[in-house]
Design a protein around this motif. Structure first.
Motif, mmCIF file in Angstrom:
data_model
loop_
_atom_site.group_PDB
_atom_site.id
_atom_site.type_symbol
_atom_site.label_atom_id
_atom_site.label_comp_id
_atom_site.label_asym_id
_atom_site.label_seq_id
_atom_site.Cartn_x
_atom_site.Cartn_y
_atom_site.Cartn_z
ATOM 1 N N PRO A 1 6.082 -11.365 -4.456
ATOM 2 C CA PRO A 1 5.495 -10.490 -5.483
ATOM 3 C C PRO A 1 6.013 -9.056 -5.402
ATOM 4 N N LEU A 2 6.273 -8.563 -4.191
ATOM 5 C CA LEU A 2 6.787 -7.206 -4.017
ATOM 6 C C LEU A 2 8.235 -7.107 -4.470
ATOM 7 N N LEU A 3 9.016 -8.145 -4.234
ATOM 8 C CA LEU A 3 10.414 -8.169 -4.658
ATOM 9 C C LEU A 3 10.531 -8.244 -6.177
ATOM 10 N N LYS A 4 9.609 -8.941 -6.803
ATOM 11 C CA LYS A 4 9.649 -9.066 -8.263
ATOM 12 C C LYS A 4 9.409 -7.733 -8.962
ATOM 13 N N PHE A 5 8.802 -6.775 -8.264
ATOM 14 C CA PHE A 5 8.592 -5.447 -8.838
ATOM 15 C C PHE A 5 9.831 -4.574 -8.728
ATOM 16 N N ASP B 1 0.815 -1.212 0.000
ATOM 17 C CA ASP B 1 0.000 0.000 0.000
ATOM 18 C C ASP B 1 0.849 1.262 0.000
ATOM 19 N N LYS B 2 1.914 1.277 0.803
ATOM 20 C CA LYS B 2 2.703 2.493 0.975
ATOM 21 C C LYS B 2 3.804 2.656 -0.067
ATOM 22 N N TRP B 3 4.449 1.554 -0.434
ATOM 23 C CA TRP B 3 5.615 1.652 -1.315
ATOM 24 C C TRP B 3 5.412 1.020 -2.690
ATOM 25 N N GLY B 4 4.546 0.039 -2.764
ATOM 26 C CA GLY B 4 4.304 -0.613 -4.048
ATOM 27 C C GLY B 4 5.253 -1.752 -4.368
ATOM 28 N N HIS B 5 6.453 -1.704 -3.815
ATOM 29 C CA HIS B 5 7.411 -2.783 -4.058
ATOM 30 C C HIS B 5 8.418 -2.846 -2.920
ATOM 31 N N LEU B 6 9.215 -3.907 -2.909
ATOM 32 C CA LEU B 6 10.241 -4.111 -1.887
ATOM 33 C C LEU B 6 11.551 -4.454 -2.578
ATOM 34 N N LEU C 1 9.784 -25.775 21.904
ATOM 35 C CA LEU C 1 10.126 -26.461 20.653
ATOM 36 C C LEU C 1 9.293 -25.894 19.502
ATOM 37 N N TYR C 2 7.993 -25.820 19.707
ATOM 38 C CA TYR C 2 7.101 -25.298 18.663
ATOM 39 C C TYR C 2 7.437 -23.849 18.322
ATOM 40 N N ASP C 3 7.708 -23.052 19.330
ATOM 41 C CA ASP C 3 7.980 -21.632 19.095
ATOM 42 C C ASP C 3 9.254 -21.427 18.282
ATOM 43 N N GLN C 4 10.275 -22.234 18.565
ATOM 44 C CA GLN C 4 11.515 -22.092 17.794
ATOM 45 C C GLN C 4 11.293 -22.414 16.319
ATOM 46 N N VAL C 5 10.535 -23.449 16.060
ATOM 47 C CA VAL C 5 10.229 -23.791 14.671
ATOM 48 C C VAL C 5 9.391 -22.687 14.021
ATOM 49 N N ALA C 6 8.430 -22.171 14.772
ATOM 50 C CA ALA C 6 7.532 -21.140 14.233
ATOM 51 C C ALA C 6 8.272 -19.852 13.894
ATOM 52 N N VAL C 7 9.136 -19.403 14.804
ATOM 53 C CA VAL C 7 9.839 -18.125 14.607
ATOM 54 C C VAL C 7 11.034 -18.267 13.675
ATOM 55 N N ASN C 8 11.849 -19.297 13.905
ATOM 56 C CA ASN C 8 13.114 -19.423 13.182
ATOM 57 C C ASN C 8 12.955 -19.963 11.766
ATOM 58 N N LEU C 9 11.876 -20.681 11.521
ATOM 59 C CA LEU C 9 11.723 -21.307 10.205
ATOM 60 C C LEU C 9 10.416 -20.958 9.512
ATOM 61 N N THR C 10 9.281 -21.301 10.147
ATOM 62 C CA THR C 10 7.998 -21.100 9.471
ATOM 63 C C THR C 10 7.777 -19.637 9.102
ATOM 64 N N ALA C 11 8.088 -18.732 10.018
ATOM 65 C CA ALA C 11 7.885 -17.307 9.745
ATOM 66 C C ALA C 11 8.766 -16.829 8.594
ATOM 67 N N VAL C 12 9.976 -17.357 8.513
ATOM 68 C CA VAL C 12 10.876 -16.978 7.413
ATOM 69 C C VAL C 12 10.286 -17.403 6.069
ATOM 70 N N MET C 13 9.784 -18.623 6.034
ATOM 71 C CA MET C 13 9.193 -19.118 4.792
ATOM 72 C C MET C 13 7.954 -18.318 4.400
ATOM 73 N N LEU C 14 7.087 -18.074 5.369
ATOM 74 C CA LEU C 14 5.845 -17.369 5.060
ATOM 75 C C LEU C 14 6.088 -15.916 4.662
ATOM 76 N N LEU C 15 6.942 -15.219 5.414
ATOM 77 C CA LEU C 15 7.191 -13.821 5.076
ATOM 78 C C LEU C 15 7.836 -13.707 3.703
ATOM 79 N N THR C 16 8.756 -14.603 3.411
ATOM 80 C CA THR C 16 9.363 -14.601 2.079
ATOM 81 C C THR C 16 8.302 -14.842 1.017
ATOM 82 N N LYS C 17 7.425 -15.787 1.261
ATOM 83 C CA LYS C 17 6.341 -16.074 0.316
ATOM 84 C C LYS C 17 5.507 -14.823 0.044
ATOM 85 N N TYR C 18 5.116 -14.129 1.119
ATOM 86 C CA TYR C 18 4.266 -12.948 0.953
ATOM 87 C C TYR C 18 4.999 -11.789 0.280
#
Length: 262
Positions: free
Chosen positions: A125-129, A77-82, A105-122
């Protein structure tokens, strides 16, 4: 590389290595930085410290999927791309696996790995611009060599190495470069338990990691010649490294106890 005019998103950018990265980027001309962090006060203090910078402050836990979705949406919304994504935030809870709390155990997987994958996924499209985009993933030396009492933490960080390799090859046609950094012991709040031990300065780790990113290095490995030798031994003669680690097994176990930064 000319950093002026670049849009940056970083997780865990208010403390430790992350804050040092923010300071480095600002010094080199970046004035648009989105920061995800849990502490609202630290976020506010960061923007007060650098009033000339256009911050997007995102308060929340990256283990929360909605926080990550909202971050990507606000940047669009603010920048249009990353231009630059830095997956820096991480937590640790060490000790014998049988003694680690299930939630930790769950929190380490969630923060250190799952969040990295999801944020990169989201953010893809912004990086491709962007005309030329960059992703920096912060792993750990324990992501290169599996050590006792850091089975969960080390496994999440080893997965970041694999994820970085996969993304580098997947995004190559879109001018998105991916670098993975492997810090050793660094003098941050995460390592307060080990005050007095020789550690790398967070400023050094931040600068060297970002330089590696902008030079399009595949990996930035800290720890000097000793770490490189251990890496080679780990893959070519793992039984020999097993013997070396076993020599100070109890010392390692004691050092791991109460090593928790979440």
């Amino acid at each position: 590389m000319q950093l002026k005019g670049k849009n940056v998103l970083i997780t865990g950018g208010t403390r430790g290595i992350g804050k040092c990265m923010v300071q480095y980027l600002i010094t080199h001309g970046v004035s648009h930085i989105a920061v995800i962090a849990r502490d609202k006060k630290n976020l506010k203090d960061l923007s007060l410290e650098y009033p000339e910078v256009n911050f997007i402050r995102i308060a929340g836990d990256i283990a929360n999927i909605q926080v990550l979705r909202d971050a990507a949406a606000r940047i669009e919304d603010k920048w249009g791309h990353l231009d630059i994504l830095i997956n820096n935030a991480g937590i640790v809870a060490a000790g014998p696996l049988e003694d680690i709390q299930d939630e930790d155990l769950y929190d380490q997987v969630a923060v250190n790995l799952t969040a990295v994958m999801l944020l990169t996924k989201y953010c893809i499209p912004l990086l491709k611009f962007s005309e030329e985009a960059y992703i920096l993933n912060i792993s750990s030396g324990l992501g290169l060599i599996g050590m006792p009492f850091y089975a969960v933490y080390g496994s999440t960080k080893a997965a970041i190495r694999q994820f970085s390799d996969s993304m580098r090859r997947e995004l190559a046609p879109f001018s998105v470069s991916v670098t993975c950094a492997f810090p050793t012991a660094t003098d941050t709040e995460m390592m307060q338990k080990f005050k007095g031990r020789k550690m790398d300065a967070p400023e050094y780790v931040a600068e060297r990691s970002l330089e590696g990113l902008f030079n399009k290095e595949i990996q930035v490995i800290f720890g000097g010649e000793e770490r490189l030798i251990e890496n080679t031994l780990n893959f070519e003669a793992p039984e020999e490294l097993d013997k070396k680690v076993a020599q100070n097994y109890e010392e390692r176990k004691t050092a791991s106890l109460d090593h928790k930064a979440v």
